[in-house]
Scaffold this active site. Structure first.
Site, PDB file in Angstrom:
ATOM      1  N   ASP A  68      45.237  36.660  39.904  1.00 59.07           N
ATOM      2  CA  ASP A  68      44.042  36.882  40.732  1.00 59.07           C
ATOM      3  C   ASP A  68      43.886  38.354  41.142  1.00 59.07           C
ATOM      4  O   ASP A  68      43.197  39.107  40.465  1.00 59.07           O
ATOM      5  CB  ASP A  68      44.076  35.957  41.956  1.00 59.07           C
ATOM      6  N   GLU A 109      37.960  27.070  45.717  1.00 58.80           N
ATOM      7  CA  GLU A 109      39.034  27.879  46.290  1.00 58.80           C
ATOM      8  C   GLU A 109      39.024  27.605  47.798  1.00 58.80           C
ATOM      9  O   GLU A 109      39.918  26.969  48.337  1.00 58.80           O
ATOM     10  CB  GLU A 109      38.809  29.372  45.994  1.00 58.80           C
TER      11      GLU A 109
HETATM   12  N1  HPA Z   1      38.104  34.843  45.349  1.00 60.31           N
HETATM   13  C1  HPA Z   1      36.821  35.191  45.388  1.00 60.31           C
HETATM   14  N2  HPA Z   1      36.404  36.406  45.089  1.00 60.31           N
HETATM   15  C2  HPA Z   1      37.306  37.319  44.721  1.00 60.31           C
HETATM   16  C3  HPA Z   1      38.641  37.018  44.663  1.00 60.31           C
HETATM   17  C4  HPA Z   1      39.069  35.696  44.980  1.00 60.31           C
HETATM   18  O1  HPA Z   1      40.249  35.334  44.965  1.00 60.31           O
HETATM   19  N3  HPA Z   1      39.271  38.140  44.263  1.00 60.31           N
HETATM   20  C5  HPA Z   1      38.335  39.087  44.079  1.00 60.31           C
HETATM   21  N4  HPA Z   1      37.131  38.599  44.366  1.00 60.31           N
HETATM   22 ZN    ZN Z   2      39.627  35.298  41.772  1.00 62.10          ZN
END
Ligand code: HPA
Ligand code: ZN
Length: 335
Positions: free
Chosen positions: A275, A197
């Site tokens: 998400d 990410e």
């Molecule tokens: N990324 C990492 N941790 C998280 C996220 C995310 O998008 N949403 C909630 N915890």
């Molecule tokens: Zn996430």
């Protein structure tokens, strides 16, 4: 738009239930529980939803959890999500929760688990959505903390189908959690992890090779490594992509520059997910609408994405067949 996207039958595979806590419900639960919030009005609270990166979002996300105290709070949050997901066409949802974040606030595991599970128990009957619950562990905490909480979940018989890994990615590589994932695998749990990410493509490789995960949450930075792209295509590793999240957390500058079209083109097994929809501008339907507006894909790409989501889920084979048949009917109706 559009009736088409709203009724496209999909599975949502990347969803943090705490990320569905809408500002209105935060204020309602704060009042119900007598909690003083730093931003006590809708106007003040809503003004906080501008993020510059993952951490700036996580700060608000964890702070807002302070209003979740009772089983009923967790159940109300979960039921609200299921209602919105149903409207967005979600037919199966695999829902993550952050047990450590609640324990750290003094909320018992059973309160969080029983509240969420109470809502999930009537999900198929009430909303037509089959569900699975995934315990996500905070990668910026220690592996020992995660192991302790996993053991507690196992000994209380929490009805989880798997574990995941979330929170602040950079500096907290998958290699930190090898024993956690070994333990979960031995317990018969399914394995997923956020990787790629904000973190580099090497974290995706680690999640696959060191943790043995079956799906990668996000994985968008994989496109920076051509060898990894070839591997993900060859092995058809599911990547649960969250377009609006990536824009709001500045993982990409704009939706137009999002790698999703390149990922589809390359033959990667990608799905679309919301998400933390209360924070990132919308639920699954809104994600599909934004993509449709940006890329004008039409029904065949929507069908591919929805098919990927169903096939990549941990639903039973019979449920998958049922949903794939629904998707066939949807396609036929598109003309
Ligand atoms: N990324 C990492 N941790 C998280 C996220 C995310 O998008 N949403 C909630 N915890
Ligand atoms: Zn996430």
């Amino acid at each position: 738009m559009t009736t088409r996207e709203l009724t496209l039958p999909t599975a949502e595979l990347h969803l943090h239930i705490e990320g569905t806590l809408e500002p209105e419900l935060i204020l309602e639960l704060a009042a119900r529980n007598g909690i003083a919030l730093p931003f006590p009005t809708l106007e003040l609270l809503s003004a906080q939803y501008e993020f510059k990166d993952l951490q700036s979002f996580l700060n608000l996300y964890y702070a807002n959890m302070a209003v979740l105290i009772t089983e009923a709070d967790f159940a109300d949050m979960t039921r609200a999500y299921l209602g919105r997901a149903q409207a967005a066409g979600v037919r199966h949802a695999e829902i993550m929760f952050d047990p450590q974040a609640h324990l750290a606030r003094g909320v018992e595991l059973t309160t969080a688990v029983d509240g969420i599970v109470a809502a999930l128990a009537s999900s198929e009957a009430e909303f037509g959505i089959s569900t699975g619950l995934i315990a996500a562990f905070l990668r910026d905490e220690s592996e020992d903390s995660a192991l302790e909480v996993l053991e507690a979940l196992l000994s209380m018989g929490a009805p989880i189908i798997g574990i995941g890994l979330d929170s602040a990615e950079v500096g907290n590589p998958p290699s930190k959690f090898v024993r956690l994932f070994e333990r979960a695998r031995a317990a018969g749990l399914r394995l997923v992890a956020h990787a790629g990410e904000e973190g580099p493509p090497s974290y995706v490789v680690e999640a696959l090779d060191l943790l043995g995960v079956e799906r990668i949450d996000h994985g968008i930075r994989s496109v920076e490594d051509p060898a990894l792209v070839r591997r993900l295509v060859a092995e058809q590793v599911p990547l649960t992509v969250c377009p609006l999240s990536n824009v709001r957390l500045r993982a990409v500058d704009t939706l137009a520059e999002h790698p999703l079209p390149r990922m589809i083109e390359a033959g990667m097994n990608v799905s679309v997910n919301s998400d933390d929809p209360a924070y990132f501008g919308g639920y699954l339907g809104t994600n599909f609408e934004a993509l449709e507006t940006e890329f004008a894909w039409g029904a065949s790409v929507a069908r591919t994405l929805a098919g990927n989501s169903i096939r990549s889920s941990f639903a039973s084979d019979s449920r998958k067949s049922e949903l794939l048949a629904e998707l066939d009917s949807w396609s036929a109706a598109q003309g």
